[in-house]
Design an enzyme around this catalytic site. Structure first.
Site, PDB file in Angstrom:
ATOM      1  N   GLY A 131       2.209   2.129  -2.842  1.00  0.00           N
ATOM      2  CA  GLY A 131       1.120   1.295  -3.318  1.00  0.00           C
ATOM      3  C   GLY A 131      -0.009   2.167  -3.842  1.00  0.00           C
ATOM      4  O   GLY A 131      -0.075   3.362  -3.522  1.00  0.00           O
ATOM      5  N   GLN A 181      -8.602   4.461  -5.995  1.00  0.00           N
ATOM      6  CA  GLN A 181      -7.934   5.768  -5.869  1.00  0.00           C
ATOM      7  C   GLN A 181      -7.787   6.485  -7.204  1.00  0.00           C
ATOM      8  O   GLN A 181      -7.414   7.660  -7.234  1.00  0.00           O
ATOM      9  CB  GLN A 181      -6.549   5.602  -5.231  1.00  0.00           C
ATOM     10  CG  GLN A 181      -6.620   5.157  -3.778  1.00  0.00           C
ATOM     11  CD  GLN A 181      -5.235   5.044  -3.183  1.00  0.00           C
ATOM     12  OE1 GLN A 181      -4.585   4.019  -3.328  1.00  0.00           O
ATOM     13  NE2 GLN A 181      -4.761   6.089  -2.538  1.00  0.00           N
ATOM     14  N   CYS A 229      -1.404   8.274   3.015  1.00  0.00           N
ATOM     15  CA  CYS A 229      -2.169   7.788   1.872  1.00  0.00           C
ATOM     16  C   CYS A 229      -2.236   8.896   0.826  1.00  0.00           C
ATOM     17  O   CYS A 229      -2.487  10.054   1.180  1.00  0.00           O
ATOM     18  CB  CYS A 229      -3.579   7.405   2.324  1.00  0.00           C
ATOM     19  SG  CYS A 229      -4.629   6.801   0.998  1.00  0.00           S
ATOM     20  N   LEU A 230      -2.015   8.550  -0.434  1.00  0.00           N
ATOM     21  CA  LEU A 230      -2.062   9.558  -1.493  1.00  0.00           C
ATOM     22  C   LEU A 230      -3.435  10.229  -1.560  1.00  0.00           C
ATOM     23  O   LEU A 230      -3.552  11.368  -2.007  1.00  0.00           O
ATOM     24  CB  LEU A 230      -1.727   8.927  -2.848  1.00  0.00           C
ATOM     25  CG  LEU A 230      -0.291   8.409  -3.002  1.00  0.00           C
ATOM     26  CD1 LEU A 230      -0.127   7.674  -4.324  1.00  0.00           C
ATOM     27  CD2 LEU A 230       0.718   9.547  -2.888  1.00  0.00           C
ATOM     28  N   HIS A 258      -3.129  -2.006   3.972  1.00  0.00           N
ATOM     29  CA  HIS A 258      -3.548  -0.633   3.653  1.00  0.00           C
ATOM     30  C   HIS A 258      -4.214  -0.580   2.271  1.00  0.00           C
ATOM     31  O   HIS A 258      -5.317  -0.031   2.134  1.00  0.00           O
ATOM     32  CB  HIS A 258      -2.334   0.308   3.711  1.00  0.00           C
ATOM     33  CG  HIS A 258      -2.649   1.722   3.331  1.00  0.00           C
ATOM     34  ND1 HIS A 258      -2.564   2.779   4.206  1.00  0.00           N
ATOM     35  CD2 HIS A 258      -3.081   2.269   2.151  1.00  0.00           C
ATOM     36  CE1 HIS A 258      -2.932   3.896   3.590  1.00  0.00           C
ATOM     37  NE2 HIS A 258      -3.227   3.616   2.345  1.00  0.00           N
ATOM     38  N   GLU A 259      -3.551  -1.168   1.279  1.00  0.00           N
ATOM     39  CA  GLU A 259      -4.115  -1.131  -0.082  1.00  0.00           C
ATOM     40  C   GLU A 259      -5.399  -1.951  -0.156  1.00  0.00           C
ATOM     41  O   GLU A 259      -6.375  -1.558  -0.801  1.00  0.00           O
ATOM     42  CB  GLU A 259      -3.097  -1.642  -1.108  1.00  0.00           C
ATOM     43  CG  GLU A 259      -1.812  -0.831  -1.189  1.00  0.00           C
ATOM     44  CD  GLU A 259      -2.045   0.671  -1.314  1.00  0.00           C
ATOM     45  OE1 GLU A 259      -3.038   1.078  -1.947  1.00  0.00           O
ATOM     46  OE2 GLU A 259      -1.240   1.436  -0.752  1.00  0.00           O
ATOM     47  N   HIS A 262      -8.560  -0.275   0.854  1.00  0.00           N
ATOM     48  CA  HIS A 262      -9.172   0.586  -0.173  1.00  0.00           C
ATOM     49  C   HIS A 262     -10.242  -0.178  -0.968  1.00  0.00           C
ATOM     50  O   HIS A 262     -11.217   0.409  -1.430  1.00  0.00           O
ATOM     51  CB  HIS A 262      -8.115   1.122  -1.145  1.00  0.00           C
ATOM     52  CG  HIS A 262      -7.350   2.301  -0.630  1.00  0.00           C
ATOM     53  ND1 HIS A 262      -7.941   3.520  -0.346  1.00  0.00           N
ATOM     54  CD2 HIS A 262      -6.031   2.469  -0.354  1.00  0.00           C
ATOM     55  CE1 HIS A 262      -7.010   4.370   0.079  1.00  0.00           C
ATOM     56  NE2 HIS A 262      -5.854   3.760   0.093  1.00  0.00           N
TER      57      HIS A 262
HETATM   58 NI    NI Z   1      -4.042   4.659   0.655  1.00  0.00          NI
END
Ligand code: NI
Length: 183
Positions: free
Chosen positions: A45, A50, A98-99, A140-141, A144
């Site tokens: 995701g 991000q 997480c990226l 999670h997304e 953000h």
């Molecule tokens: Ni993340």
């Protein structure tokens, strides 16, 4: 095109993102770019903050991981102006990454069931409920969009233990095999 991934410490990851209008400039291209960026960095995701855009947009594509997690088969979606309206069920624990926080995985507690309202990429209004792993990825997304990172949701003990690692990441001391941006 792909964007560099914004990394822990950058202020955009802490902002509460804003809803957008249907006429948001270049929206379809931006959605395509989010997918391209996510595939290149091998995420499941990716949220607009991000890539430095503080708007309520995130994408999920679980299909590459369907072999390991069958419920992800055919789960590829775009969430615009998403708002979680209900959370319920016993909290479930699972490791997340997480990226934007390279090479860190920690156990995070998430609600088992959620209800979410959003527009899809054709600007069709959706009101859906999810559970299990998909509910976790969505939460999670979605976090953000509210300036929350999974490391905010780990136990107080783990929080203390990873503080140094997070500081190091924010100073650029990490390795990632995708393009990143610190500030
Ligand atoms: Ni993340």
């Amino acid at each position: 095109m792909t964007y560099p991934i914004v990394v822990y410490g950058h202020p955009v990851l802490r902002k509460v993102a804003e809803d957008i209008g249907k006429d948001y400039p270049g929206l379809q291209q931006l959605i395509d770019d989010l997918f391209e960026t996510m595939y290149k960095s091998e995420g499941v995701g990716l949220a607009a903050p991000q890539i430095g855009k503080s708007i309520r947009l995130f994408i999920i594509d679980g299909t590459p991981y369907a072999e390991d997690i069958p419920e992800l088969a055919d789960f590829k979606k775009v969430f615009i102006n998403a708002h979680i309206t209900e959370k319920s069920g016993d909290p479930e624990f699972m490791k997340e990454g997480c990226l934007s926080i390279p090479n860190l995985r920690e156990e995070v507690s998430r609600d088992a069931h959620i209800r979410i309202q959003y527009f899809d990429r054709d600007w069709v209004f959706r009101d859906e409920t999810y559970e299990g792993f998909i509910a976790r990825v969505i939460q999670h997304e979605y976090d953000h969009l509210d300036g929350i990172l999974f490391t905010d949701r780990v136990s107080p003990l783990r929080k203390r233990l990873i503080r140094g690692k997070l500081n190091a990441i924010s100073r650029g001391k990490f390795e990632a095999d995708y393009q990143t941006i610190l500030r």
